[in-house]
Scaffold this motif. Structure first.
Motif, PDB file in Angstrom:
ATOM      1  N   VAL A 135      93.178   9.195 -83.917  1.00  0.00           N
ATOM      2  CA  VAL A 135      93.244   9.621 -82.516  1.00  0.00           C
ATOM      3  C   VAL A 135      93.787  11.044 -82.394  1.00  0.00           C
ATOM      4  O   VAL A 135      94.816  11.389 -82.984  1.00  0.00           O
ATOM      5  CB  VAL A 135      94.132   8.651 -81.697  1.00  0.00           C
ATOM      6  CG1 VAL A 135      94.298   9.148 -80.259  1.00  0.00           C
ATOM      7  CG2 VAL A 135      93.542   7.250 -81.716  1.00  0.00           C
ATOM      8  N   VAL A 136      93.092  11.874 -81.624  1.00  0.00           N
ATOM      9  CA  VAL A 136      93.591  13.189 -81.237  1.00  0.00           C
ATOM     10  C   VAL A 136      94.419  13.014 -79.959  1.00  0.00           C
ATOM     11  O   VAL A 136      93.928  12.470 -78.965  1.00  0.00           O
ATOM     12  CB  VAL A 136      92.441  14.171 -80.935  1.00  0.00           C
ATOM     13  CG1 VAL A 136      93.006  15.530 -80.524  1.00  0.00           C
ATOM     14  CG2 VAL A 136      91.536  14.311 -82.124  1.00  0.00           C
ATOM     15  N   GLU A 139      84.325  15.249 -75.945  1.00  0.00           N
ATOM     16  CA  GLU A 139      83.170  14.354 -76.077  1.00  0.00           C
ATOM     17  C   GLU A 139      82.255  14.813 -77.210  1.00  0.00           C
ATOM     18  O   GLU A 139      81.772  13.993 -78.008  1.00  0.00           O
ATOM     19  CB  GLU A 139      82.412  14.297 -74.750  1.00  0.00           C
ATOM     20  CG  GLU A 139      81.329  13.244 -74.728  1.00  0.00           C
ATOM     21  CD  GLU A 139      80.715  13.059 -73.348  1.00  0.00           C
ATOM     22  OE1 GLU A 139      79.810  12.213 -73.222  1.00  0.00           O
ATOM     23  OE2 GLU A 139      81.130  13.762 -72.392  1.00  0.00           O
ATOM     24  N   ARG A 140      82.064  16.110 -77.309  1.00  0.00           N
ATOM     25  CA  ARG A 140      81.175  16.644 -78.335  1.00  0.00           C
ATOM     26  C   ARG A 140      81.780  16.521 -79.733  1.00  0.00           C
ATOM     27  O   ARG A 140      81.044  16.435 -80.721  1.00  0.00           O
ATOM     28  CB  ARG A 140      80.843  18.101 -78.017  1.00  0.00           C
ATOM     29  CG  ARG A 140      79.876  18.229 -76.847  1.00  0.00           C
ATOM     30  CD  ARG A 140      79.859  19.583 -76.208  1.00  0.00           C
ATOM     31  NE  ARG A 140      79.715  20.682 -77.150  1.00  0.00           N
ATOM     32  CZ  ARG A 140      79.402  21.928 -76.782  1.00  0.00           C
ATOM     33  NH1 ARG A 140      79.195  22.191 -75.502  1.00  0.00           N
ATOM     34  NH2 ARG A 140      79.296  22.877 -77.675  1.00  0.00           N
ATOM     35  N   SER A 141      83.106  16.512 -79.833  1.00  0.00           N
ATOM     36  CA  SER A 141      83.740  16.402 -81.155  1.00  0.00           C
ATOM     37  C   SER A 141      83.510  15.035 -81.779  1.00  0.00           C
ATOM     38  O   SER A 141      83.512  14.884 -83.001  1.00  0.00           O
ATOM     39  CB  SER A 141      85.244  16.658 -81.042  1.00  0.00           C
ATOM     40  OG  SER A 141      85.935  15.509 -80.547  1.00  0.00           O
ATOM     41  N   GLY A 142      83.333  14.023 -80.921  1.00  0.00           N
ATOM     42  CA  GLY A 142      83.110  12.667 -81.408  1.00  0.00           C
ATOM     43  C   GLY A 142      84.368  11.951 -81.865  1.00  0.00           C
ATOM     44  O   GLY A 142      84.305  10.799 -82.303  1.00  0.00           O
ATOM     45  N   ILE A 144      86.227   5.072 -77.005  1.00  0.00           N
ATOM     46  CA  ILE A 144      86.996   5.870 -77.979  1.00  0.00           C
ATOM     47  C   ILE A 144      88.101   6.714 -77.363  1.00  0.00           C
ATOM     48  O   ILE A 144      88.905   7.298 -78.097  1.00  0.00           O
ATOM     49  CB  ILE A 144      86.059   6.795 -78.781  1.00  0.00           C
ATOM     50  CG1 ILE A 144      85.390   7.818 -77.858  1.00  0.00           C
ATOM     51  CG2 ILE A 144      85.037   6.001 -79.573  1.00  0.00           C
ATOM     52  CD1 ILE A 144      84.713   8.956 -78.597  1.00  0.00           C
ATOM     53  N   GLY A 145      88.142   6.807 -76.035  1.00  0.00           N
ATOM     54  CA  GLY A 145      89.110   7.713 -75.417  1.00  0.00           C
ATOM     55  C   GLY A 145      89.908   7.076 -74.305  1.00  0.00           C
ATOM     56  O   GLY A 145      89.482   6.076 -73.710  1.00  0.00           O
ATOM     57  N   LYS A 146      91.061   7.674 -74.034  1.00  0.00           N
ATOM     58  CA  LYS A 146      91.897   7.215 -72.923  1.00  0.00           C
ATOM     59  C   LYS A 146      92.495   8.437 -72.233  1.00  0.00           C
ATOM     60  O   LYS A 146      93.120   9.293 -72.876  1.00  0.00           O
ATOM     61  CB  LYS A 146      93.019   6.294 -73.422  1.00  0.00           C
ATOM     62  CG  LYS A 146      93.859   5.684 -72.288  1.00  0.00           C
ATOM     63  CD  LYS A 146      94.833   4.659 -72.835  1.00  0.00           C
ATOM     64  CE  LYS A 146      95.669   4.010 -71.724  1.00  0.00           C
ATOM     65  NZ  LYS A 146      94.821   3.259 -70.769  1.00  0.00           N
ATOM     66  N   VAL A 147      92.309   8.531 -70.915  1.00  0.00           N
ATOM     67  CA  VAL A 147      92.889   9.593 -70.095  1.00  0.00           C
ATOM     68  C   VAL A 147      94.008   8.978 -69.273  1.00  0.00           C
ATOM     69  O   VAL A 147      93.811   7.960 -68.596  1.00  0.00           O
ATOM     70  CB  VAL A 147      91.838  10.237 -69.170  1.00  0.00           C
ATOM     71  CG1 VAL A 147      92.479  11.304 -68.292  1.00  0.00           C
ATOM     72  CG2 VAL A 147      90.691  10.826 -69.992  1.00  0.00           C
ATOM     73  N   ARG A 179      87.809  19.465 -84.384  1.00  0.00           N
ATOM     74  CA  ARG A 179      87.212  19.093 -85.676  1.00  0.00           C
ATOM     75  C   ARG A 179      88.073  19.594 -86.843  1.00  0.00           C
ATOM     76  O   ARG A 179      88.303  18.856 -87.807  1.00  0.00           O
ATOM     77  CB  ARG A 179      85.790  19.661 -85.785  1.00  0.00           C
ATOM     78  CG  ARG A 179      84.778  18.938 -84.904  1.00  0.00           C
ATOM     79  CD  ARG A 179      83.381  19.491 -85.157  1.00  0.00           C
ATOM     80  NE  ARG A 179      82.390  18.869 -84.295  1.00  0.00           N
ATOM     81  CZ  ARG A 179      81.793  17.712 -84.543  1.00  0.00           C
ATOM     82  NH1 ARG A 179      82.112  17.039 -85.640  1.00  0.00           N
ATOM     83  NH2 ARG A 179      80.892  17.220 -83.708  1.00  0.00           N
ATOM     84  N   ARG A 180      88.525  20.846 -86.761  1.00  0.00           N
ATOM     85  CA  ARG A 180      89.386  21.379 -87.834  1.00  0.00           C
ATOM     86  C   ARG A 180      90.682  20.584 -87.927  1.00  0.00           C
ATOM     87  O   ARG A 180      91.170  20.285 -89.013  1.00  0.00           O
ATOM     88  CB  ARG A 180      89.700  22.863 -87.587  1.00  0.00           C
ATOM     89  CG  ARG A 180      88.530  23.785 -87.828  1.00  0.00           C
ATOM     90  CD  ARG A 180      88.982  25.233 -88.008  1.00  0.00           C
ATOM     91  NE  ARG A 180      89.865  25.675 -86.939  1.00  0.00           N
ATOM     92  CZ  ARG A 180      89.459  26.163 -85.776  1.00  0.00           C
ATOM     93  NH1 ARG A 180      88.164  26.244 -85.518  1.00  0.00           N
ATOM     94  NH2 ARG A 180      90.328  26.552 -84.861  1.00  0.00           N
ATOM     95  N   LEU A 181      91.239  20.264 -86.772  1.00  0.00           N
ATOM     96  CA  LEU A 181      92.489  19.512 -86.727  1.00  0.00           C
ATOM     97  C   LEU A 181      92.370  18.188 -87.464  1.00  0.00           C
ATOM     98  O   LEU A 181      93.253  17.803 -88.236  1.00  0.00           O
ATOM     99  CB  LEU A 181      92.882  19.267 -85.265  1.00  0.00           C
ATOM    100  CG  LEU A 181      94.088  18.368 -84.993  1.00  0.00           C
ATOM    101  CD1 LEU A 181      95.367  19.002 -85.517  1.00  0.00           C
ATOM    102  CD2 LEU A 181      94.213  18.076 -83.499  1.00  0.00           C
TER     103      LEU A 181
END
Length: 482
Positions: free
Chosen positions: A278-279, A302-305, A345-348, A437-439
């Motif tokens: 998770v980011v 969203e684009r990072s997936g 996949i996400g939570k705001v 993505r790098r992270l």
């Protein structure tokens, strides 16, 4: 005199990040030595923070708090306001308007026969005007610098450039160049100078603060030797700089626990996610973005997936408050259908218990505003950061973490948004996607951060570098009552 109590007068700045770390160093000192006692003089935030803000509520609650050999006194606040003044001049005047109240409290303490000997003041980096009050009582002042050693060196060097070398620092700050700063190994680009240095009014605040720092007996820095070896060494070699005590990482590992009923929901959601997947996006107690920027973040995520947990805060609605708040319905500022498309996949969410989130095994990366407390927390838990600084010294912090130390990746090092620069350039979805993505995929940074995690924890244990530094600080304090 062997059993004499040495009393310290602590004066933190009226901000949650400042006061939490101040309380933690106070707790550490009284735990390490039974001859120390501490009185914390609490300054409530200025009116521009809003009387109902979370900062105000938290700070006012301290007056009713009881800790072993630590007491809190809430200082009265003058009703006069100086709205016509420039922001930093008004803030300095606001802090200094409390000097008379501090003077009275300390005089009363010294007149009480059963009171401990006042051995010194410990003042926040924004409260250095209180050094003059300490001098009236002939007691030393220790400044608690809540940022890092490299920035301390930067601040003092800027003052040297201006006062001793007649450098036009405002012109320099607005240029596109690099300069050598003793507390950094690598040249520092002027684009990461704090915005405050780009105007004469802001620079005067920096210079005045740096001059007062040099008057202190010592400077206590929330850092540790293994993290900032070069910066700490450079400060120790400069004869005009007071003794520096690196005592960190000073963290409140229970910060915010149980603050909101949503906490359980956030942790429960993380419990369902794979390890290190998770980011986590969080931009501090004062960080927020306009709707256009929010949409770019959403599109980039969203684009990072990658899976994500996003602490999304609403900007202040008017000039009466500078503190963000939670959205009643975040869908109003997000791209249409975003929540539905990322539901798996996400939570705001709004406010989050940052420490608990960073400690969770599911969190694998931290998109951060690079406040120093947040960076120390991320290193403590071994979570790599993606740097997106916003205000204050955060651009310098980001440069140190990404370029100087290789402990973070970049989203945008020179992003700036504060009352000197209210309209920031937009960070694009492409930049955010690339940074995320790098992270999540740069194993070199991840390995370096894991190694620094172990060093940060060793520093505060008996035999560690910060443990020893705290011991030297306590001896320095107690010399004033012998």
């Amino acid at each position: 005199m062997a059993d004499s109590i040495a009393e310290l007068i602590f004066i933190p700045a009226p901000g949650v990040g400042h006061i939490i770390s101040t309380i933690e160093i106070a707790k550490l000192l009284v735990t390490r030595d039974h001859q120390l006692s501490i009185t914390v003089l609490v300054i409530n935030p200025p009116p521009t923070f809003g009387s109902g803000s979370a900062i105000t509520t938290y700070i006012q609650s301290l007056a009713n708090t009881t800790m072993d050999r630590i007491s809190f006194i809430e200082l009265p606040q003058d009703k006069t306001r100086q709205d016509s003044k420039a922001p930093m001049a008004a803030f300095t005047d606001f802090i200094n308007s409390h000097c008379k109240h501090v003077r009275k409290i300390v005089a009363d303490k010294m007149s009480q026969p059963d009171s401990g000997r006042v051995a010194g003041f410990v003042v926040d980096m924004f409260c250095t005007g209180m050094i003059d009050v300490a001098n009236e009582f002939n007691v030393p002042t220790f400044v608690f610098f809540t940022s890092n050693a490299a920035f301390l060196g930067f601040k003092l060097y800027i003052q040297t450039l201006s006062d001793n070398k007649n450098q036009d620092v405002v012109e320099l700050s607005n240029s596109d160049s690099t300069i050598s700063v003793p507390s950094f190994v690598k040249p520092v680009p002027t684009k990461v100078f704090p915005t405050i240095c780009q105007s004469q009014e802001g620079l005067e605040f920096v210079l005045g603060s740096a001059r007062k720092l040099r008057e202190a007996k010592a400077i206590i820095v929330n850092t540790f030797l293994e993290l900032e070896t070069h910066a700490i060494d450079s400060l120790s070699k400069e004869s005009t700089i007071p003794m520096v005590y690196p005592v960190g990482p000073i963290l409140n590992l229970e910060a915010g626990a149980g603050k909101a009923s949503s906490d359980d929901d956030i942790i429960a959601w993380l419990d369902t996610q794979p390890p290190s997947s998770v980011v986590f996006l969080c931009f501090g107690s004062m960080g927020s973005f306009d709707e256009d920027q929010v949409k770019e973040i959403a599109n980039g995520l969203e684009r990072s997936g990658h899976r994500f947990l996003w602490s999304l805060r609403r900007p202040p609605s008017d000039q009466t408050s500078r503190a963000p708040s939670d959205y009643e319905d975040p869908e109003t500022v997000l791209p249409e259908g975003f929540l539905e498309r990322t539901a798996g996949i996400g939570k705001v969410t709004g406010w989050v218990p940052q420490v608990a989130v960073l400690a969770h095994v599911a969190v694998g990366g931290f998109v951060s505003h690079c406040g120093w407390n947040s960076l120390l927390e991320s290193l403590w838990f071994g979570v790599p950061s993606a740097a997106w600084p916003i205000y204050a010294e955060q651009q310098i912090n980001a440069f140190e973490m990404v370029v100087e130390l290789g402990l973070a990746v970049e989203i945008k090092l020179d992003y700036k948004k504060d009352f000197f620069n209210p309209k920031a350039d937009k960070v694009t979805a492409e930049e955010i996607e690339s940074g995320v993505r790098r992270l999540m995929e740069d194993n070199k940074v991840r390995t370096e951060v894991k190694e620094m995690r172990e060093k940060s924890r060793a520093a505060v244990l008996e035999g560690g570098s910060s443990y020893a530094s705290v011991g030297r600080l306590i001896l320095d304090v107690k010399r004033n009552i012998l």
